[in-house]
Design an enzyme around this catalytic site. Structure first.
Site, PDB file in Angstrom:
ATOM      1  N   ILE A   1       0.823  -1.214   0.000  1.00  0.00           N
ATOM      2  CA  ILE A   1       0.000   0.000   0.000  1.00  0.00           C
ATOM      3  C   ILE A   1       0.857   1.265   0.000  1.00  0.00           C
ATOM      4  O   ILE A   1       0.457   2.293  -0.557  1.00  0.00           O
ATOM      5  CB  ILE A   1      -0.966   0.013   1.201  1.00  0.00           C
ATOM      6  CG1 ILE A   1      -0.206  -0.026   2.537  1.00  0.00           C
ATOM      7  CG2 ILE A   1      -1.949  -1.149   1.102  1.00  0.00           C
ATOM      8  CD1 ILE A   1      -1.098   0.207   3.744  1.00  0.00           C
TER       9      ILE A   1
ATOM     10  N   CYS B   1      -2.008 -12.161   0.026  1.00  0.00           N
ATOM     11  CA  CYS B   1      -0.869 -11.241   0.124  1.00  0.00           C
ATOM     12  C   CYS B   1      -0.423 -11.287   1.572  1.00  0.00           C
ATOM     13  O   CYS B   1      -0.091 -12.372   2.060  1.00  0.00           O
ATOM     14  CB  CYS B   1      -1.254  -9.835  -0.351  1.00  0.00           C
ATOM     15  SG  CYS B   1      -2.791  -9.185   0.320  1.00  0.00           S
ATOM     16  N   SER B   2      -0.433 -10.183   2.273  1.00  0.00           N
ATOM     17  CA  SER B   2      -0.094 -10.215   3.697  1.00  0.00           C
ATOM     18  C   SER B   2      -1.344 -10.507   4.523  1.00  0.00           C
ATOM     19  O   SER B   2      -1.476 -11.568   5.118  1.00  0.00           O
ATOM     20  CB  SER B   2       0.555  -8.891   4.124  1.00  0.00           C
ATOM     21  OG  SER B   2       1.806  -8.728   3.472  1.00  0.00           O
TER      22      SER B   2
ATOM     23  N   ARG C   1      -8.211   3.037   4.128  1.00  0.00           N
ATOM     24  CA  ARG C   1      -7.557   3.332   2.848  1.00  0.00           C
ATOM     25  C   ARG C   1      -7.985   4.682   2.286  1.00  0.00           C
ATOM     26  O   ARG C   1      -7.207   5.345   1.598  1.00  0.00           O
ATOM     27  CB  ARG C   1      -7.870   2.220   1.839  1.00  0.00           C
ATOM     28  CG  ARG C   1      -7.335   0.845   2.233  1.00  0.00           C
ATOM     29  CD  ARG C   1      -5.825   0.815   2.258  1.00  0.00           C
ATOM     30  NE  ARG C   1      -5.319  -0.492   2.663  1.00  0.00           N
ATOM     31  CZ  ARG C   1      -4.856  -0.771   3.874  1.00  0.00           C
ATOM     32  NH1 ARG C   1      -4.797   0.187   4.790  1.00  0.00           N
ATOM     33  NH2 ARG C   1      -4.417  -1.971   4.161  1.00  0.00           N
TER      34      ARG C   1
ATOM     35  N   ASP D   1      -6.112  -6.317   0.305  1.00  0.00           N
ATOM     36  CA  ASP D   1      -5.749  -5.296  -0.677  1.00  0.00           C
ATOM     37  C   ASP D   1      -5.407  -5.939  -2.024  1.00  0.00           C
ATOM     38  O   ASP D   1      -6.246  -6.049  -2.902  1.00  0.00           O
ATOM     39  CB  ASP D   1      -4.563  -4.465  -0.167  1.00  0.00           C
ATOM     40  CG  ASP D   1      -4.952  -3.583   1.004  1.00  0.00           C
ATOM     41  OD1 ASP D   1      -5.979  -2.895   0.907  1.00  0.00           O
ATOM     42  OD2 ASP D   1      -4.233  -3.581   2.031  1.00  0.00           O
TER      43      ASP D   1
END
Length: 569
Positions: A139, A202-203, A248, A207
């Site tokens: 991000i 992803c993590s 976000r 996202d």
């Protein structure tokens, strides 16, 4: 099996209340598998390929750590996905299925997370499984990239020469990020079409995971390329699976600026890239993407409030706010792609940097020099949530022209305070055309947990209101074909008039009440007396001895007189 809402939230409050999971897994095994994943976001099904039955799953990263810890429950869960829930089948005994893990991060980033007790799967611990990286930045990378992009697309950039602009655009890395999203999605689609199940993460899985998951389904399934399907896709893979819109977008807070990132806008950009390569494959137009990109920041609708579905449930946004999909479905003609043709098969765009383009309609709209030429017949007029499209057209034009002269950042600042206030004022108006209509009748379609829940909610709006819209559209088509007076207007103008007629002609009798026209003109600050209005209506050729109503032909001429009065030149 399908979990109950209580059980779904018990796995992770950041997940949808309803999850689709293998029936052969016990609740205890599922709880153990959830504990092995960051934020307890265990692998769950988001899509099933229609022909082969291969499933697309999504999760967060495993809690493997530097010691490469294992979880038998997690390994069993992924094996059930690999075998499509039937590990003892004859096919699996003779020709085992393959399973693919797509880590949206780069290898270095995934390995670095092991120091924090997280990391990535060891494929050797999972049967017939391979691992690939998509190399999409985090991000912070995307936020920095967008800031660089904003510097070069805003009006008054220091060096506007073509060569310098292209060099600066390349330096932002934005187009390369889009290319990687497309490439990862294509890779995922190919595996599913080959009958091989896929896990994306992803993590934390809210996202980059959402970007690849949603884009893959858009390529695979023509349903998600319709207006209704696109609504389902966003509610399911973005709202339901916990993309953190509040953090976000920075809703309601000046804190935690390091959490802000244009992830959802970037995904809309990726969708636009696909639309360029397949211009007839989508039922909706670019205007819908711009509308969504604006309203994740406007907070006019409840769909994007909070970070997770459970927060929206606790806030009761379904009852207390208006759904963006209710507005879009009510005004669907404004967002439709006139060139749309159903393409039933999957589509595969080219993930080449040569094909990726700057999204001018969104990023360059504040630069008047970038707008289409007036002879092109295309207007870049933004829709900021006004209930009455025609009544606010001129007001939106004024706001838009004013915005062109301002230096604004791309992202949440793109919606300035004046624009938001004006749009909110339109939503709050106690008017004949909005009272009991869109404002009050469509407080439905908040974030739903799964595709079928969202589809059901969308269906409620469709069944209740779209039938009326279809009848009106048929009626208006007759008028468009039989009245030569409409020929003097462009298609975009006729679309605006058509939408207005749909809103005003509530009885579907082909007539609009004169008193509603009084409201329309008055609402834009252009007041008329009853006598003045009747005179204009009489010039327009309306019917009725006392001029109580007008038909569509008269309505179009009325609009022409209105436009002429607003702009005599």
């Amino acid at each position: 099996q399908e979990t109950s809402a209580a059980l779904g939230y018990s796995f992770s409050p950041t997940y949808p209340g309803t999850l689709v999971l293998p029936a052969l897994m016990t609740d205890e095994e599922l709880a153990e598998a959830a504990n092995y994943r960051s934020k307890k976001r265990l692998p769950a099904v988001t899509y099933r390929e229609k022909i082969s039955g291969a499933v697309l799953c999504r999760s967060s990263q495993p809690m493997a750590g530097v010691g490469n810890k294992r979880s038998k429950a997690d390994e069993r869960l992924l094996d059930l996905y690999r075998t499509k829930g039937n590990p003892d089948s004859v096919e699996e005994a003779t020709q085992p299925s393959h399973f693919h893990i797509l880590d949206c991060r780069g290898a270095m980033a995934a390995t670095g997370n092991q120091v924090q007790g997280k990391g990535v799967e060891n494929p050797s611990n999972y049967k017939h499984t391979d691992l690939a990286y998509c190399n999409i930045g985090n991000i912070h990378t995307m936020r920095d990239s967008l800031e660089k992009l904003a510097e070069i697309v805003l009006p008054g950039s220091e060096d506007d020469s073509f060569t310098s602009f292209l060099s600066a655009l390349d330096d932002t890395g934005w187009l390369q990020h889009l290319r990687l999203i497309l490439a990862g999605s294509i890779n995922c689609m190919r595996h599913l079409l080959n009958g091989e199940s896929v896990l994306i993460h992803c993590s934390d899985g809210w996202d980059r995971t959402a970007q690849i998951s949603a884009t893959s389904q858009l390529l695979l399934d023509p349903y998600y390329r319709t207006v209704e399907g696109f609504a389902v896709l966003i509610e399911k893979d973005w709202c339901g699976f916990g993309h953190k819109f509040q953090d976000r977008c920075g809703h309601g807070s000046t804190e935690r600026k390091d959490e802000r990132s244009p992830v959802f806008v970037q995904w809309l950009d990726a969708v636009q890239q696909i639309m360029i390569q397949f211009p007839t494959a989508f039922e909706f137009s670019e205007k819908l993407l711009v509308f969504l990109a604006d309203h994740i920041f406007s907070c006019l609708f409840g769909n994007f409030l909070g970070n997770w579905e459970k927060q929206r449930v606790d806030l009761n946004v379904r009852e207390k706010t208006t759904s963006i999909w209710a507005y879009i479905l009510k005004s669907s003609s404004l967002f439709k792609n006139s060139a749309y043709q159903l393409l039933p098969q999957p589509i595969e765009p080219t993930a080449s940097l040569k094909k990726v383009r700057l999204w001018e309609r969104y990023y360059c709209r504040w630069d008047s020099a970038m707008h289409p030429h007036e002879l092109a017949g295309i207007d870049w007029i933004d829709d900021w949530g006004a209930v009455d499209q025609v009544a606010t057209l001129e007001r939106r034009k004024t706001l838009h022209k004013a915005a062109l002269g301002q230096s604004m950042t791309v992202g949440q600042q793109m919606m300035n305070a004046a624009s938001r206030d004006a749009a909110q004022a339109e939503l709050d108006m106690d008017s004949p055309s909005s009272n009991g209509g869109l404002q009050n009748s469509f407080r439905v379609l908040a974030a739903s947990a799964t595709a079928h829940e969202t589809a059901s909610a969308v269906g409620e709006v469709t069944e209740r209101e779209m039938a009326i819209t279809d009848e009106r559209s048929s009626f208006i088509d007759e008028y468009r074909s039989s009245n030569a007076s409409t020929g003097s207007f462009t298609d975009s103008q006729l679309a605006e008039f058509t939408s207005a007629f749909e809103l005003f002609d509530k009885d579907m009798d082909g007539m609009i009440a004169a008193e509603e026209m009084v409201y329309v003109l008055d609402s834009i600050g252009h007041s008329h007396t009853k006598e003045e209005l009747e005179a204009m209506m009489e010039k327009a050729g309306t019917v009725g001895g006392e001029i109580q109503q007008m038909d569509f032909d008269g309505f179009v001429r009325m609009m022409a007189l209105w436009v002429q009065e607003l702009d005599p030149s």
